[in-house]
Design a protein around this motif. Structure first.
Motif, PDB file in Angstrom:
ATOM      1  N   HIS A  40      -3.991  -0.255  -8.092  1.00 55.00           N
ATOM      2  CA  HIS A  40      -4.565  -1.500  -8.597  1.00 55.00           C
ATOM      3  C   HIS A  40      -3.544  -2.198  -9.478  1.00 55.00           C
ATOM      4  N   MET A  41      -3.258  -3.466  -9.153  1.00 59.60           N
ATOM      5  CA  MET A  41      -2.308  -4.268  -9.922  1.00 59.60           C
ATOM      6  C   MET A  41      -0.922  -3.631  -9.991  1.00 59.60           C
ATOM      7  N   GLU A 175       1.056 -13.034 -10.386  1.00 60.78           N
ATOM      8  CA  GLU A 175       2.060 -13.967 -10.893  1.00 60.78           C
ATOM      9  C   GLU A 175       3.393 -13.277 -11.141  1.00 60.78           C
ATOM     10  N   ALA A 176       3.329 -12.040 -11.595  1.00 56.80           N
ATOM     11  CA  ALA A 176       4.555 -11.305 -11.905  1.00 56.80           C
ATOM     12  C   ALA A 176       5.165 -10.649 -10.666  1.00 56.80           C
ATOM     13  N   GLY A 177       4.528 -10.851  -9.518  1.00 55.81           N
ATOM     14  CA  GLY A 177       4.993 -10.211  -8.292  1.00 55.81           C
ATOM     15  C   GLY A 177       4.090  -9.061  -7.890  1.00 55.81           C
TER      16      GLY A 177
END
Length: 209
Positions: A40-41, A175-177
């Motif tokens: 996750h993430m 947003e950070a990839g």
């Protein structure tokens, strides 16, 4: 050539030992589960489980490679300890349980992989897609008799799949990839199966818990 009744009985008596080692075991849903883990993430692993696992194992202790297993998992029982996430996972974005309420596995090959270890190849059907997967199995355990007279055996199986191979492609870019949900899924099956006690034994009482 006609065979007399006596000859037929003799032939069956000779052949019987070759079938004596094959036994049928039913999965105990209350003591079996299918668990999974997915990133996750890109930073942590979310874990969940399906609680309603049913199936049949035909076990040949003389030649384990002749054994077979079929399982059915109730996809509607998915539980990640977060109700809103579970509802999303049941939706058309993921498992679409209204359309595909079950996940099934049917073995096609069983091979030895070391002491009390197996590699079980089979067809996994999920979200309407069937793919061949290989399960790494620890077990089966030796027979054990519970207090109610039932014979039990257990095993643990693990594998890794790509959810995208089964059409489970929903995601969100970060947003950070990277993405919100990883593609690789680790699956663990903890299985416990029962066989009816011998006919000569006293009738087994049903377990209450």
């Amino acid at each position: 050539m006609k065979m007399s009744l006596k000859s037929a009985i003799t032939l069956l008596a000779v052949a019987a030992p070759s079938f004596a080692f094959a036994t049928t075991w039913e999965l105990d849903s209350s003591h079996s589960s299918a668990q999974f883990g997915v990133k996750h993430m890109m930073v942590s692993t979310v874990r969940g489980a399906f609680s309603n696992v049913k199936g049949t194992i035909n076990l040949d202790d003389k030649d384990i490679t002749k054994s077979t297993i079929e399982t059915t998992i109730d996809a509607t029982t998915i539980n990640t300890n977060e109700p809103k996430r579970d509802e999303h996972l049941k939706s058309p974005d993921f498992f679409d349980v209204a359309k595909f309420p079950t996940i099934t596995f049917k073995s096609t090959k069983v091979a030895k992989a070391g002491a009390n270890k197996l590699k079980v190849t089979g067809d996994l059907t999920m979200h309407g897609v069937t793919k061949s997967v290989v399960l790494d199995v620890d077990g089966p355990s030796a027979e054990a008799k519970d207090p109610w007279g039932n014979l039990r055996r257990g095993a643990t199986a693990t594998t890794k799949i790509k959810r995208s191979d089964f059409g489970l492609t929903w995601n969100k870019a970060l947003e950070a990839g990277g993405v919100a949900v990883g593609d690789e899924v680790t699956i663990t099956l903890d299985l416990e199966a029962t066989k009816k006690a011998d006919a000569a034994a006293a009738p087994a009482a049903k377990e209450t818990k």
